[in-house]
Structure formats: structure tokens, C-alpha cells
Design an enzyme around this catalytic site. Structure first.
Site, PDB file in Angstrom:
ATOM      1  N   GLU A 176      26.828  66.927  27.835  1.00 59.43           N
ATOM      2  CA  GLU A 176      25.943  66.043  28.606  1.00 59.43           C
ATOM      3  C   GLU A 176      24.701  66.763  29.106  1.00 59.43           C
ATOM      4  O   GLU A 176      24.006  66.274  30.001  1.00 59.43           O
ATOM      5  CB  GLU A 176      26.706  65.457  29.797  1.00 59.43           C
ATOM      6  CG  GLU A 176      27.707  64.404  29.391  1.00 59.43           C
ATOM      7  CD  GLU A 176      28.143  63.523  30.550  1.00 59.43           C
ATOM      8  OE1 GLU A 176      27.727  63.751  31.697  1.00 59.43           O
ATOM      9  OE2 GLU A 176      28.919  62.593  30.288  1.00 59.43           O
ATOM     10  N   LYS A 301      30.553  51.063  33.118  1.00 59.60           N
ATOM     11  CA  LYS A 301      30.138  51.472  31.775  1.00 59.60           C
ATOM     12  C   LYS A 301      30.310  50.238  30.886  1.00 59.60           C
ATOM     13  O   LYS A 301      31.452  49.856  30.574  1.00 59.60           O
ATOM     14  CB  LYS A 301      31.047  52.586  31.257  1.00 59.60           C
ATOM     15  CG  LYS A 301      30.891  53.925  31.989  1.00 59.60           C
ATOM     16  CD  LYS A 301      31.981  54.891  31.554  1.00 59.60           C
ATOM     17  CE  LYS A 301      31.746  56.292  32.066  1.00 59.60           C
ATOM     18  NZ  LYS A 301      32.941  57.154  31.903  1.00 59.60           N
TER      19      LYS A 301
HETATM   20  C1  2PG Z   1      32.557  60.117  32.664  1.00 64.38           C
HETATM   21  C2  2PG Z   1      31.754  60.078  31.397  1.00 64.38           C
HETATM   22  C3  2PG Z   1      30.282  60.138  31.564  1.00 64.38           C
HETATM   23  P1  2PG Z   1      32.899  60.231  29.110  1.00 64.38           P
HETATM   24  O1  2PG Z   1      33.714  60.553  32.646  1.00 64.38           O
HETATM   25  O2  2PG Z   1      32.112  59.620  33.692  1.00 64.38           O
HETATM   26  O3  2PG Z   1      29.833  61.204  32.322  1.00 64.38           O
HETATM   27  O4  2PG Z   1      32.254  60.901  30.420  1.00 64.38           O
HETATM   28  O5  2PG Z   1      31.831  59.414  28.483  1.00 64.38           O
HETATM   29  O6  2PG Z   1      33.326  61.405  28.266  1.00 64.38           O
HETATM   30  O7  2PG Z   1      34.037  59.401  29.583  1.00 64.38           O
HETATM   31 MG    MG Z   2      34.047  59.807  34.793  1.00 64.35          MG
END
Ligand code: 2PG
Ligand code: MG
Length: 383
Positions: A176, A301
Site C-alpha cells: 500500500e 469498502k
Molecule cells: C484493510 C485493507 C485496506 P485489504 O484491511 O483495511 O487497507 O486491506 O484490502 O488487504 O483488506
Molecule cells: Mg482493515
């Protein structure tokens, strides 16, 4: 809007894996993907399959006219399962994003309140790096404009890089764009909070605890500690107080509502306790959280849900119950900046979208929206 043309393409994401990009009337939407994924998220199809679903089964959308809710509901009904087992949540979100972007492409978003960027400064866990905690996050609480806010996070990242170089031989960058170094979690917190105070930011953590929960214990890499859930609770309270943490995400494994509720009861008046893998942008899981007093903040998300409208239902429920929503990117991303527009449109006070690398496409979209707004202001954080 009438859909004149819909097609899917396979494109690369920031990890060099294939992902799906949908085009509606020439405007794109691309699915991101996670590494620390919650097991209750929408299902991800292999990119090839997803592209072929768009280019065959979903062609029935062409020639029809929809608003956003209508197309999203149709995607849900074409799939017919709760977690997009048939067409894939990645397929659905790519189409949903493309439709949203085609409608909003050149439009100013009629909202003037902007989210604070929650920047991933230092990291580890499954994103790469030796810390156990996945993300050490910065929030520039004193910033008055989006420019100041983004610059503060960028400065913290730069100054931390210099500081780490003095202390350790190898300083890296993870999935990231967060810095990595061979130092213990607490040492990292010591160094980061020192610089953060100077710049006027506060610190948060994405603990992503499911990733290091094994056989009933939280296994810490560097210190070789193995904490039972109750000890994890004490440890999190201790560091929250010591480092004046303002934000803690997923402090317990994804199904531990009980200890997350206990933590919220103990420190939720001064710190955001946020559910990511815990809630997976899912209304039902959030409802369980609301009923049990679990957390006071939620990661939103859109790809965890599968469509923009499903994510919107979840954020609406969160706001109604005073859960602070944090719109978030995924660890594998593209230059798609839809979430920046959604954050402003939905009035989310915080957005987690990285600090450097291609993630700046989302940050720069916030700058653009700021510049075309009539009277832009930062959100009120209340702390
Ligand atoms: C999280 C995310 C984004 P991932 O855990 O919040 O930072 O990571 O997309 O790997 O779930
Ligand atoms: Mg997270």
C-alpha cells in the site's frame, strides 16, 4: 441513463494481478481487491471469468435505462445469491462503478464537506513488512483544507522514511506504499508519534487481528508474544492510552463482537473503534454490531458489498446510529478514483486511500473535487 455499450476488460492491479474493468458508454469502473479479506465479503471471481460474464450474461443491460439503484438491484437479482457467488462481487462492483462514473463523469458533486485522509504511513502484516500490526495510520486533525491534509500525511511519510533510515539498514515500501522496517510495533509507534505530534496529526492502527489469530491466541511476530483475547484487550487499551490513538480497526479476529464491544465500552469515548473484517460493509453484520454495542466506526469498502447501492445502504445505517464511516481503498488497487467521489457524495468524514504511489489518483480526485466545489470545507471530526 441509457446503456449504449457495456464491455469488460482484464487489467493489472497494483500487485501485478489481473482484475476486471468494466466500461459503460466509454466510462470505466475497476474492481480493487484485498489481501486481508474478511471471510464474509462478496465473492471474487477470477478476472477472466468476470470479463466473460460482463461480455455475455450482462449484455442484457445494453439498450436499457437505469438509475444507480436500479442497475445495482438488477445485478443482485441476476446473481441471486447473498454474496455474489454466481457473477462475482468484483464483476458487480466494476459494473456498478462504471455506471456511477458514467453518470457523474463531468458533474460537480453538489457536496461541500470533505473527508480527512487516513494515511497508511508504516505497515506490515499481510501487506508486507515485519510489524504484526497491518497499518500505522495518520490523520491530520488540524488541517483546514484538503491540500493541508494531504500534505501533512505526505510529510509524515517523508520524515518517517528519513528517521527510519538513520535507525535501520533496510527501509522498504509495502503493497500500500506504507514504509516497512525491521522494528518492533511499539518501537514504530514511538518513532511515528514523535513526528506526528510535531506535524499536528494523530495516529491510528489497522490491527487486522484475524491475520495473526491462531489457535485462540494473537501471535506477535517480533516479540514472540502470544496473547489470549482478554490479554489482547488489555494490551490494546494500554497502547491506545500511551500513544493517544484516535482510531483502531479490527483489534480482534473477525467474529469477536464481544471483545470489540468491551473495548468500545472502555475507550470508545476517546477513540474510534472500527470494524472492517468484522462488518465487511454488510448491513446485517453492522446491525448485530449496533445491537451489541460493538465498535463506533465502520470501514466502507464498496467491493466487500458488491454494489454501490449495497454499500450506500450500509453507510446510511451506520450514520443513523452514529457510527463514523470510513470509506476505504483495498491493498490491491488501480487508478480508479470512484471511492473519492463516493466519500464526498455520502459525506463520510474520513477516507482511507493511501499516501503515495498510484493511490494518489484518489487523493488527486479529492483535490479536483475541492477545486470545483463552491465553498469546500473539511468535515467535523468531533475530536
Ligand atoms: C484493510 C485493507 C485496506 P485489504 O484491511 O483495511 O487497507 O486491506 O484490502 O488487504 O483488506
Ligand atoms: Mg482493515
Amino acid at each position: 441513463m441509457i446503456i449504449h455499450e457495456l464491455h469488460g476488460e482484464k487489467v493489472l492491479d497494483s500487485r501485478g494481478n489481473w482484475t476486471v474493468k468494466a466500461y459503460i458508454n466509454g466510462t470505466a469502473g475497476t474492481a480493487p481487491s484485498g489481501a486481508s479479506t474478511g471471510s464474509h465479503e462478496a465473492r471474487v471471481m477470477p478476472a477472466d471469468k468476470s470479463v466473460s460474464i460482463i461480455n455475455s450474461k450482462l449484455q442484457r443491460l445494453v439498450g436499457e435505462s437505469f438509475n444507480q439503484a436500479e442497475i445495482d438491484i438488477l445485478l443482485e437479482s441476476i446473481d441471486g445469491t447473498e454474496r455474489f457467488e454466481k457473477i462475482g462481487g468484483n464483476t458487480a462492483i466494476a459494473v456498478s462503478f462504471a455506471h456511477f462514473n458514467a453518470i457523474h463523469k463531468s458533474n460537480r458533486i453538489e457536496k461541500e464537506i470533505f473527508p480527512y485522509p487516513l494515511g497508511n504511513i508504516f505497515g506490515g502484516g499481510v501487506h508486507g513488512g515485519s510489524s504484526t500490526f497491518q497499518e500505522f495510520l495518520s490523520i491530520p486533525v488540524k488541517a483546514k483544507t484538503i491540500y493541508e491534509a494531504l500534505e501533512t500525511n505526505a510529510q509524515l511519510h517523508q520524515r518517517l522514511r528519513e528517521e527510519l533510515k538513520k535507525k535501520t539498514k533496510i527501509v522498504g515500501i509495502n503493497d500500500e506504499g506504507a514504509l516497512t522496517a525491521d522494528i518492533d510495533d511499539l518501537k514504530a509507534l514511538d518513532i511515528i508519534t514523535g513526528i506526528a505530534e510535531d506535524l499536528g496529526c494523530r495516529i491510528g492502527l489497522d490491527i487486522a487481528a484475524s491475520e495473526f489469530f491462531k489457535d485462540g491466541k494473537y501471535i506477535y511476530r517480533s516479540s514472540k508474544k502470544a496473547l489470549a483475547p482478554k490479554d489482547q484487550l488489555d494490551f490494546i487499551i494500554e497502547i491506545a492510552e500511551k500513544y493517544k490513538l484516535i482510531y483502531i480497526e479490527d483489534p480482534f479476529e473477525e467474529n469477536d463482537f464481544e471483545n470489540t464491544a468491551e473495548l468500545t465500552k472502555k475507550i470508545g469515548d476517546k477513540c474510534l473503534i472500527s470494524g472492517d473484517d468484522l462488518f465487511v460493509t454488510n448491513e446485517k453484520r453492522l446491525l448485530k454490531g449496533i445491537k451489541t454495542g460493538t465498535a463506533n466506526s465502520i470501514i466502507i469498502k464498496p467491493n466487500q458489498a458488491g454494489t454501490i447501492s449495497m454499500a450506500h445502504d450500509t453507510i446510511s445505517l451506520a450514520k443513523k446510529h452514529d457510527y463514523i464511516p470510513v470509506i476505504s481503498h483495498r491493498s490491491a488497487e488501480t487508478c480508479d478514483s470512484t471511492i473519492s467521489r463516493l466519500a464526498v457524495l455520502w459525506g463520510a468524514p474520513i477516507i482511507k486511500a493511501g499516501v503515495i504511489d498510484m493511490r494518489i489518483s484518489k487523493l488527486n480526485e479529492l483535490i479536483h473535487l475541492w477545486n470545483i466545489a463552491e465553498d469546500p470545507r473539511m468535515a467535523k471530526l468531533g475530536f
